[in-house]
Design an enzyme around this catalytic site. Sequence first.
Site, PDB file in Angstrom:
ATOM      1  N   ASP A   7      40.404 100.107  10.520  1.00 52.60           N
ATOM      2  CA  ASP A   7      41.219  98.961  10.829  1.00 52.60           C
ATOM      3  C   ASP A   7      40.822  97.814  10.286  1.00 52.60           C
ATOM      4  O   ASP A   7      39.419  96.780  11.511  1.00 52.60           O
ATOM      5  CB  ASP A   7      40.985  99.268  12.129  1.00 52.60           C
ATOM      6  CG  ASP A   7      41.553  97.725  13.018  1.00 52.60           C
ATOM      7  OD1 ASP A   7      43.149  97.670  12.762  1.00 52.60           O
ATOM      8  OD2 ASP A   7      41.452  97.560  13.930  1.00 52.60           O
ATOM      9  N   GLU A  69      44.574  99.732   7.022  1.00 48.49           N
ATOM     10  CA  GLU A  69      45.616  99.034   7.796  1.00 48.49           C
ATOM     11  C   GLU A  69      45.939  98.037   6.746  1.00 48.49           C
ATOM     12  O   GLU A  69      45.313  97.180   6.065  1.00 48.49           O
ATOM     13  CB  GLU A  69      44.988  98.722   9.136  1.00 48.49           C
ATOM     14  CG  GLU A  69      46.571  97.940  10.255  1.00 48.49           C
ATOM     15  CD  GLU A  69      46.513  97.252  11.002  1.00 48.49           C
ATOM     16  OE1 GLU A  69      46.911  96.401  10.952  1.00 48.49           O
ATOM     17  OE2 GLU A  69      45.566  98.497  12.200  1.00 48.49           O
ATOM     18  N   ASP A 141      39.613  98.417  18.700  1.00 47.04           N
ATOM     19  CA  ASP A 141      39.483  99.149  16.955  1.00 47.04           C
ATOM     20  C   ASP A 141      39.277 100.058  16.384  1.00 47.04           C
ATOM     21  O   ASP A 141      39.794 100.806  14.930  1.00 47.04           O
ATOM     22  CB  ASP A 141      38.013  97.912  16.399  1.00 47.04           C
ATOM     23  CG  ASP A 141      38.239  96.472  16.890  1.00 47.04           C
ATOM     24  OD1 ASP A 141      39.455  95.573  16.039  1.00 47.04           O
ATOM     25  OD2 ASP A 141      37.586  95.585  17.706  1.00 47.04           O
TER      26      ASP A 141
END
Length: 182
Positions: A7, A69, A141
């Site tokens: 991420d 992502e 996160d």
Amino acid sequence: MRILGIDPGLQRTGFGVVDADGPRLAYVASGTISTLEAPRGDLPQRIRIIFDGVREVVERYRPGCASLEIVFVNVNPQSTLLLGQARGAALAALVSSGLAVSEYTALQMKKATVGHGLANKGQVQEMVRRLLALSALPGRDAADALGLAITQAHAGASFAALAQASPLKRRQHAQYRQGRTY
């Protein structure tokens, strides 16, 4: 199969590692790569920390593939550009390590992990905790990164089966004069 989820973020890049054996998932590790020790205006130093941190995670846990992502467009274009650079550093580290990388939007990750694409961070954290049988909630996160790894574990096999059934061919987009290959 060991899967690494990333991420990306300029201040904190989350990572999560899971082992997938068919539908069974096992937690391996998760955490964040922090760039907060670098001076706030020193973008090259922060990018280096992200790149080196992702490479270190890959060397330590030896995943077979990775998921990352896809950055969405923010209200603030400067923030979007900075986040894109952090994502590029993570992507370059994964590719230079020889990993196959799959990319998912936050909506796809939330839908695969929680069941609906409008889930909030707390719902993602709780569902990741349940799916991986963790004793406590992972950080925000790290939870998103673990969600990306879970998404790859669930969707990766389907995408691979589709690719085998009908090989994807590169095409050119007609909207651009010279064509855009994708």
